[in-house]
Design a protein around this motif. Structure first.
Motif, mmCIF file in Angstrom:
data_model
loop_
_atom_site.group_PDB
_atom_site.id
_atom_site.type_symbol
_atom_site.label_atom_id
_atom_site.label_comp_id
_atom_site.label_asym_id
_atom_site.label_seq_id
_atom_site.Cartn_x
_atom_site.Cartn_y
_atom_site.Cartn_z
ATOM 1 N N THR A 422 7.462 7.447 3.666
ATOM 2 C CA THR A 422 7.593 7.969 2.338
ATOM 3 C C THR A 422 6.230 8.343 1.886
ATOM 4 O O THR A 422 5.008 8.156 2.570
ATOM 5 C CB THR A 422 7.760 6.472 1.434
ATOM 6 O OG1 THR A 422 6.918 5.902 1.428
ATOM 7 C CG2 THR A 422 9.426 5.989 1.762
ATOM 8 N N VAL A 423 6.224 8.931 0.885
ATOM 9 C CA VAL A 423 4.889 9.793 0.350
ATOM 10 C C VAL A 423 3.794 8.712 0.152
ATOM 11 O O VAL A 423 2.498 8.698 0.137
ATOM 12 C CB VAL A 423 5.242 10.647 -0.866
ATOM 13 C CG1 VAL A 423 5.534 9.850 -2.000
ATOM 14 C CG2 VAL A 423 3.941 11.644 -0.964
ATOM 15 N N TRP A 424 4.330 7.373 -0.248
ATOM 16 C CA TRP A 424 3.278 6.376 -0.664
ATOM 17 C C TRP A 424 2.647 5.699 0.538
ATOM 18 O O TRP A 424 1.484 5.285 0.176
ATOM 19 C CB TRP A 424 4.141 5.320 -1.550
ATOM 20 C CG TRP A 424 4.932 5.629 -2.458
ATOM 21 C CD1 TRP A 424 4.388 6.576 -3.834
ATOM 22 C CD2 TRP A 424 6.427 5.686 -2.741
ATOM 23 N NE1 TRP A 424 5.537 7.044 -4.663
ATOM 24 C CE2 TRP A 424 6.617 6.534 -3.960
ATOM 25 C CE3 TRP A 424 7.324 5.062 -2.187
ATOM 26 C CZ2 TRP A 424 8.034 6.545 -4.380
ATOM 27 C CZ3 TRP A 424 8.669 5.104 -2.512
ATOM 28 C CH2 TRP A 424 8.749 5.698 -3.837
ATOM 29 N N VAL A 425 2.987 5.876 1.717
ATOM 30 C CA VAL A 425 2.185 5.046 2.804
ATOM 31 C C VAL A 425 1.874 6.222 3.836
ATOM 32 O O VAL A 425 0.997 6.072 4.598
ATOM 33 C CB VAL A 425 3.398 4.241 3.394
ATOM 34 C CG1 VAL A 425 3.405 3.120 2.544
ATOM 35 C CG2 VAL A 425 4.544 4.731 3.912
ATOM 36 N N SER A 426 2.336 7.418 3.566
ATOM 37 C CA SER A 426 1.947 8.552 4.444
ATOM 38 C C SER A 426 1.374 9.799 3.881
ATOM 39 O O SER A 426 1.118 10.974 4.302
ATOM 40 C CB SER A 426 3.244 9.073 5.334
ATOM 41 O OG SER A 426 4.125 9.651 4.309
ATOM 42 N N GLY A 427 0.909 9.560 2.396
ATOM 43 C CA GLY A 427 0.458 10.746 1.725
ATOM 44 C C GLY A 427 -1.126 10.891 1.789
ATOM 45 O O GLY A 427 -1.413 11.848 1.256
ATOM 46 N N GLY A 428 -1.509 9.961 2.585
ATOM 47 C CA GLY A 428 -3.067 10.455 2.438
ATOM 48 C C GLY A 428 -4.136 9.643 1.489
ATOM 49 O O GLY A 428 -4.937 10.247 1.336
ATOM 50 N N CYS A 429 -3.407 8.818 0.734
ATOM 51 C CA CYS A 429 -4.380 8.474 -0.397
ATOM 52 C C CYS A 429 -4.224 6.650 -0.505
ATOM 53 O O CYS A 429 -3.611 5.991 0.300
ATOM 54 C CB CYS A 429 -3.634 8.687 -1.694
ATOM 55 S SG CYS A 429 -2.316 8.003 -2.247
ATOM 56 N N ASP A 430 -5.343 6.262 -1.389
ATOM 57 C CA ASP A 430 -5.332 4.767 -1.467
ATOM 58 C C ASP A 430 -5.193 4.698 -2.869
ATOM 59 O O ASP A 430 -5.900 5.106 -3.790
ATOM 60 C CB ASP A 430 -6.850 4.205 -1.019
ATOM 61 C CG ASP A 430 -7.045 2.700 -1.289
ATOM 62 O OD1 ASP A 430 -5.822 2.049 -1.600
ATOM 63 O OD2 ASP A 430 -7.891 2.395 -1.510
ATOM 64 N N SER A 431 -4.021 4.169 -3.051
ATOM 65 C CA SER A 431 -3.465 3.689 -4.701
ATOM 66 C C SER A 431 -3.222 2.346 -5.092
ATOM 67 O O SER A 431 -3.355 1.558 -4.032
ATOM 68 C CB SER A 431 -1.950 4.459 -4.776
ATOM 69 O OG SER A 431 -1.041 3.776 -3.995
ATOM 70 N N TRP A 432 -3.020 2.117 -6.064
ATOM 71 C CA TRP A 432 -2.839 0.766 -6.682
ATOM 72 C C TRP A 432 -1.438 0.205 -6.148
ATOM 73 O O TRP A 432 -1.254 -0.873 -6.411
ATOM 74 C CB TRP A 432 -3.001 0.450 -8.170
ATOM 75 C CG TRP A 432 -2.162 1.585 -9.149
ATOM 76 C CD1 TRP A 432 -2.626 2.600 -9.730
ATOM 77 C CD2 TRP A 432 -0.735 1.005 -9.652
ATOM 78 N NE1 TRP A 432 -1.284 3.056 -10.357
ATOM 79 C CE2 TRP A 432 -0.269 2.101 -10.490
ATOM 80 C CE3 TRP A 432 0.041 0.101 -9.349
ATOM 81 C CZ2 TRP A 432 0.866 2.037 -11.171
ATOM 82 C CZ3 TRP A 432 1.223 0.116 -10.152
ATOM 83 C CH2 TRP A 432 1.667 1.140 -10.906
#
Length: 511
Positions: A422-432
């Motif tokens: 998914t974009v949330w784990v493979s999208g290349g960012c550190d999010s909340w």
């Protein structure tokens, strides 16, 4: 939740509220420009449509008014104990009850439902020297309306959803604004408009029209899941719209480069604004991308050694999400806090029940959050699941409902298998969305209708279910009549709701 319980005939309930008014996040977040980023007709309860929204995206005062009105119309307020901050809640197996300690007294309950949302406790980063700063400091969720920002030198720390809304509101009045940005967000155009009088008339007089509008918005929002979960490459079209919004709003190419994210859109929460970028392009605004090293009495010092002199600091740094504060106050029979059981990995069966913590239901629990549509939809699905569990317990004379540890583990493993790619784990960012280990313990990895289907019915085979144990010494007739609920009802304080007759009526109503 209270409305559903009351509709089922369960009136032996109490809502423990630490504040002095209902409304949750829409009561607390009163910063300038506060509004919802989900369209109004979808961001409302399915059982209480509101034909009188003034805009397609509701401002904070309207949402708060709506919540208070619903609570009043459905006779919920009389069940609320205001000023009761829960400091501890422990499961007592001998009594088969939760013992809940609050700042207003001690309560016992057979069933405990946590309605503590994840966006409730503001998070302020631990930055050296903050306590030495001699100016005014506050978080956007505790806005200081008594502090006049006119002509001030203001530091805004954070560029999340709240900052995107309040920065354009304060920029015209402050003297200087320093925006300290760690990671730029993707910002899409906000298609907001006034709802016309003819539209309002139609919604009031033809309820089907508002339901149709709600349905259309729902399916439009669900389409984002195709890009978030199934094929992140589909997000390129959405990214193009965000790039257009950036080019339209910022003329300075150097500033535009600072504000352009380097990760896949959707990896962090997508934001909506038409005025955020233009506000940053004004002469009195400076976007600072160097990390903050420390605070001094009159300045913010960045890692490159530059002192940024300010007299006001506003944190737009979000909330404690992956380290849920309520989990520190919920304890099992051995006194172990749920936060300690979880460690870095929040888990719950269906995002709602937790092994080792009987008769506990968590609304907006692990992996039930959303990045694309209305959280209200998910909460109502969880409420349906909770009600199904309570009905099953009533029909089958069950007094203890606890998920099996293996069932919870299997469900969690399934959720995280769905999360892969998914974009949330493979999208290349550190999010909340992610915990300290980089695991997404907050979001639901799929369509919301899929979650609703999975929570439509209670699944007893995944639970340890204990038949009712009547109080010792009661005659058989009394045992069958009370259902073992003598130690206080579902949230009843000592001395209330103790009559077996009342509980029998409630039990019949649940059936």
């Amino acid at each position: 939740m209270a409305v559903r319980l009351k509709r089922a005939g369960l009136h032996d309930l109490v809502l423990l509220e630490r504040a002095h008014e209902v409304g949750g996040t829409w009561r607390d977040n009163t910063y300038p420009g506060a509004a919802c980023d989900v369209p109004s007709h979808l961001y409302s309860f399915s059982f209480a449509p509101n034909p009188d929204w003034s805009r397609s995206f509701s401002p904070q005062p309207e949402i708060w008014d709506y919540l208070r009105r619903v609570a009043k119309d459905h006779d919920v307020v009389r069940h609320v104990r205001f000023g009761h901050d829960v400091t501890d809640a422990q499961w007592e197996p001998a009594a088969n009850r939760w013992r809940i300690t609050t700042t207003g007294g001690v309560f016992t309950a057979q069933f405990l439902i946590s309605g503590c949302g994840p966006l409730a406790d503001p998070a302020i980063p631990d930055i050296p020297g903050l306590e030495s700063f001699q100016g005014t400091v506050f978080h956007s969720a505790a806005w200081r309306h008594d502090h006049d920002l006119t002509g001030r030198r203001v530091a805004v720390v954070g560029t999340g959803a709240s900052a995107v809304q309040f920065v354009p509101e304060i920029q015209p009045v402050v003297g200087e604004l320093k925006l300290f940005q760690r990671t730029p967000p993707w910002v899409l155009p906000r298609h907001d408009r006034d709802i016309t009088r003819p539209e309002t008339w139609v919604y009031r007089n033809v309820p089907l029209a508002q339901r149709a509008a709600r349905t259309a918005i729902y399916w439009g929002r669900e389409s984002y899941v195709l890009g978030f979960v199934h094929n992140p490459r589909l997000m390129k079209a959405v990214e193009g719209l965000a790039r257009f919004n950036l080019r339209r709003g910022v003329r300075d190419p150097g500033l535009r480069a600072k504000l352009l994210p380097d990760y896949t859109i959707g990896c962090k929460r997508m934001l909506l604004s038409n005025d955020y970028y233009p506000a940053l392009d004004r002469p009195n605004v400076d976007v600072v991308t160097e990390g903050i090293a420390e605070f001094q009495p009159d300045a913010v010092v960045t890692r490159d050694g530059v002192r940024h002199e300010v007299d006001t600091v506003i944190f737009g740094t979000g909330f404690h999400v992956t380290d849920s504060p309520i989990a520190q106050r919920l304890r099992d029979a051995e006194g172990v806090a749920l936060a300690d059981r979880w460690g870095d990995n929040m888990t719950a069966l269906r995002g709602t029940t937790v092994a080792g913590y009987p008769n506990l239901f968590m609304l907006a629990g692990p992996n039930t959050g959303l990045g694309h549509t209305s959280q209200v939809f998910m909460i109502e699905a969880q409420i349906a699941y909770t009600m199904a569990a309570l009905r099953h317990a009533a029909r089958n004379r069950i007094d203890r409902v606890e998920p099996r540890a293996d069932a919870q583990a299997d469900y969690t493993a399934w959720v995280h298998r769905k999360m892969r790619g998914t974009v949330w784990v493979s999208g290349g960012c550190d999010s909340w969305y992610l915990n300290d280990k980089g695991r997404n313990t907050t979001l639901w990895p799929g369509f919301t209708w899929e979650y609703a289907l999975r929570t439509r019915r209670f699944d007893p085979q995944r639970y340890h279910l204990r038949p009712e144990v009547p109080p010792a010494g009661l005659p058989p007739a009394a045992q069958s009549g009370t259902g073992g609920r003598w130690a206080g009802g579902a949230g009843a304080p000592p001395g209330e709701g103790r009559t077996g007759e009342g509980h029998t009526r409630q039990k019949e109503a649940v059936r």
